[in-house]
Design an enzyme around this catalytic site. Structure first.
Site, PDB file in Angstrom:
ATOM      1  N   LYS A   1      33.486  39.745  41.337  1.00  0.00           N
ATOM      2  CA  LYS A   1      33.949  40.930  42.130  1.00  0.00           C
ATOM      3  C   LYS A   1      35.270  41.560  41.355  1.00  0.00           C
ATOM      4  O   LYS A   1      35.239  42.813  41.152  1.00  0.00           O
ATOM      5  CB  LYS A   1      34.346  40.652  43.582  1.00  0.00           C
ATOM      6  CG  LYS A   1      34.597  41.728  44.347  1.00  0.00           C
ATOM      7  CD  LYS A   1      34.410  41.559  45.923  1.00  0.00           C
ATOM      8  CE  LYS A   1      35.592  40.538  46.497  1.00  0.00           C
ATOM      9  NZ  LYS A   1      36.645  41.484  46.962  1.00  0.00           N
TER      10      LYS A   1
ATOM     11  N   ARG B   1      37.399  46.131  37.740  1.00  0.00           N
ATOM     12  CA  ARG B   1      38.000  46.336  36.671  1.00  0.00           C
ATOM     13  C   ARG B   1      37.237  47.046  35.515  1.00  0.00           C
ATOM     14  O   ARG B   1      37.623  47.856  34.837  1.00  0.00           O
ATOM     15  CB  ARG B   1      38.865  45.181  35.956  1.00  0.00           C
ATOM     16  CG  ARG B   1      40.059  44.581  36.945  1.00  0.00           C
ATOM     17  CD  ARG B   1      40.311  43.429  36.792  1.00  0.00           C
ATOM     18  NE  ARG B   1      41.683  42.990  37.284  1.00  0.00           N
ATOM     19  CZ  ARG B   1      41.817  42.712  38.619  1.00  0.00           C
ATOM     20  NH1 ARG B   1      40.957  42.752  39.430  1.00  0.00           N
ATOM     21  NH2 ARG B   1      43.047  42.147  38.970  1.00  0.00           N
TER      22      ARG B   1
ATOM     23  N   ASP C   1      41.732  33.084  46.911  1.00  0.00           N
ATOM     24  CA  ASP C   1      40.529  33.436  47.920  1.00  0.00           C
ATOM     25  C   ASP C   1      39.530  32.133  48.214  1.00  0.00           C
ATOM     26  O   ASP C   1      38.817  32.488  49.042  1.00  0.00           O
ATOM     27  CB  ASP C   1      39.604  34.498  46.880  1.00  0.00           C
ATOM     28  CG  ASP C   1      40.158  35.519  46.774  1.00  0.00           C
ATOM     29  OD1 ASP C   1      41.371  36.237  47.636  1.00  0.00           O
ATOM     30  OD2 ASP C   1      40.002  36.471  45.883  1.00  0.00           O
TER      31      ASP C   1
ATOM     32  N   ARG D   1      44.115  35.313  57.517  1.00  0.00           N
ATOM     33  CA  ARG D   1      43.082  34.276  57.341  1.00  0.00           C
ATOM     34  C   ARG D   1      44.018  32.734  57.878  1.00  0.00           C
ATOM     35  O   ARG D   1      42.837  31.704  57.876  1.00  0.00           O
ATOM     36  CB  ARG D   1      42.635  34.028  55.721  1.00  0.00           C
ATOM     37  CG  ARG D   1      41.810  35.085  55.231  1.00  0.00           C
ATOM     38  CD  ARG D   1      41.382  35.126  53.972  1.00  0.00           C
ATOM     39  NE  ARG D   1      40.238  35.984  53.429  1.00  0.00           N
ATOM     40  CZ  ARG D   1      39.963  36.460  52.494  1.00  0.00           C
ATOM     41  NH1 ARG D   1      40.387  36.081  51.348  1.00  0.00           N
ATOM     42  NH2 ARG D   1      38.859  37.358  52.221  1.00  0.00           N
TER      43      ARG D   1
END
Ligand code: S3P
Length: 436
Positions: free
Chosen positions: A21, A26, A317, A348
């Site tokens: 992702k 980018r 992540d 989170r």
């Protein structure tokens, strides 16, 4: 898709991963800025990458999708167009923050909007450095949030010491710096993912990295001139993470994945899993650009560990699924220095603590992390579990429930499509059971 039911079961086999992702987004921006056409293989078919690409089309890029999944992006050669409508970046923090730098630099007046989750996320972190460079960026939301109105141009280079470790902020400032007068240097408190720097090099844009300092020389308002090129986007390590944990914590399971992006600033999860006793083989594959490899993980008994400091940005992540690994390990797993988790697609820390407890796991919540007591017998919660619009929370809970004792109803799972649209299909192909 609003809800699914996930059943317990062993996951084993091979998975073909979606494209990365961070890299996809980018590439969309740089290829759109370039002169000529870039042929991009492996571009992520998830909503975040697609909303970034749609924004670049609104700014003048041309996109052609080939039947084999390759996309051809023809760039504007520096001259981005003023969009006629607000740019909707959906759920994508990366798309929003990086694009803000690009637009401020290129002097393109535009409004950026997003979904409910993105509209809660802090944008003051990019407003400050862009304002120091001379950009006019207004956050019209209630608390330094979207919608954002950008009217930049005529920027000057700055030296910016970032208050937080964030690849998005670093990349935003570097992209703006390409259009500034003079040099722009970003100083990172801890090293973060360096896809922007790597892709600048790949597209022939000079960038200098010295320790924690990253510098670009501005080309002035016209921006850099560089040519489009062929790019292969690697498989997303952050998507691989769900399967790594699913197999690592289950004796008898084996999962294999090929073409996985192994940029060292992304793979700290591998070091942590190995420290926890996981049996993981990494076989490098030879391709251009970021390192890529084949991963094979075999189930073993895991033990708890401590995750903190410089390791955090390189697995930021993966922390939700790592908290799941902690619940499946013997002993305690402690996560610290991860307060940034509170401003991701959801809070989170709060979400993981709440959900793990609902499975009977004992967890202590800290402002910057949590302590997970592993080894509990996992009880599937009776009521439906909500993802809070956060893809990584939804996928982490699905994996956790494969180790529990009943059918879990997971609601609001449409968000999974932002990064991993084939997740449910892959879960089934590995032997999992999912009702939609
Ligand atoms: C990303 C950087 C990280 C990460 C996000 C993607 C990127 O955010 O959490 O999913 O592509 O640069 P921060 O840089 O804000 O920590």
């Amino acid at each position: 898709m609003s809800g699914v039911v996930v059943y317990p079961g062993v996951l084993s086999g091979r998975v073909a991963l979606p494209g990365d992702k961070s890299v996809s987004q980018r590439v969309a921006m740089l290829a759109s800025l370039a002169c000529g056409t870039s042929e991009v293989t492996g571009y992520l078919d998830g909503e975040d990458a697609q909303s970034t690409l749609a924004a670049m089309v609104a700014l003048g890029a041309l996109v052609e999708r080939k039947p084999d999944g390759v996309i051809c992006i023809t760039g504007v050669g520096g001259a981005l167009r003023v969009p006629s409508e607000p740019l909707d970046l959906g759920n994508s923090g990366t798309g929003t923050r990086l694009l803000a730098g690009l637009l401020a630099g290129a002097g393109v007046r535009a409004t950026v909007v997003g979904d409910a989750s993105l509209s809660r996320r802090p944008m003051g972190r990019i407003e400050k450095p862009l304002a120091l460079m001379g950009a006019d960026l207004q956050l019209t939301g209630e608390r330094g949030t979207l919608p954002m109105v950008i009217a930049g141009g005529d920027l000057k280079g700055i030296r910016y010491e970032m208050p937080m470790a964030s690849a998005q902020v670093k990349s935003c400032v570097l992209l703006a710096g390409l259009f500034a007068e003079g040099e722009t240097t970003v100083v990172e408190p801890r090293p973060t993912r360096d896809h922007t720097e790597k892709l600048f090099e790949m597209f022939g844009i000079p960038v200098r990295v010295e320790g924690r300092c990253v510098s670009v020389m501005g080309c002035g308002a016209a921006g850099p001139v560089f040519a489009g090129r062929a790019v292969r986007v690697p498989g997303d390590f952050s998507s691989a993470a769900f399967w790594l944990v699913a197999a690592a914590a289950r004796e008898g399971a084996v999962i294999e994945m090929e073409g996985v992006g192994l940029n060292p600033r992304r793979t700290a999860l591998l070091d942590v899993l190995k420290r926890m006793g996981a049996d993981v083989d990494v076989v490098p594959e030879v391709v251009m650009g970021d390192p890529v490899g084949r991963l094979r993980v075999r189930g073993a008994v895991l033990r708890g560990t401590v995750i903190e400091g410089d390791e955090i940005p390189n697995l930021i992540d993966e922390l939700p699924i790592l908290a799941v690994a902690g619940a499946l390990a013997m002993g305690e797993t402690v996560i610290r220095d991860a307060a940034e988790l509170r401003v991701k697609e959801s809070d989170r820390i709060a979400e993981m603590v709440k959900h793990l407890r609902s499975f009977g796991v004992s967890v202590d919540e800290f402002e910057d992390g949590m302590r997970v007591q592993g080894g509990a017998v996992l009880k599937t919660p009776a009521g439906p579990l909500l993802s809070e619009g956060d893809h990584r929370i939804a996928m982490s809970m699905a994996i956790l429930n494969t180790f529990a004792d009943g059918a879990l109803r997971l609601d609001e799972v449409g968000c999974v499509d932002t990064s991993y649209p084939s997740f449910w299909k892959d879960l089934v192909s590995l032997g999992g059971r999912v009702d939609r």
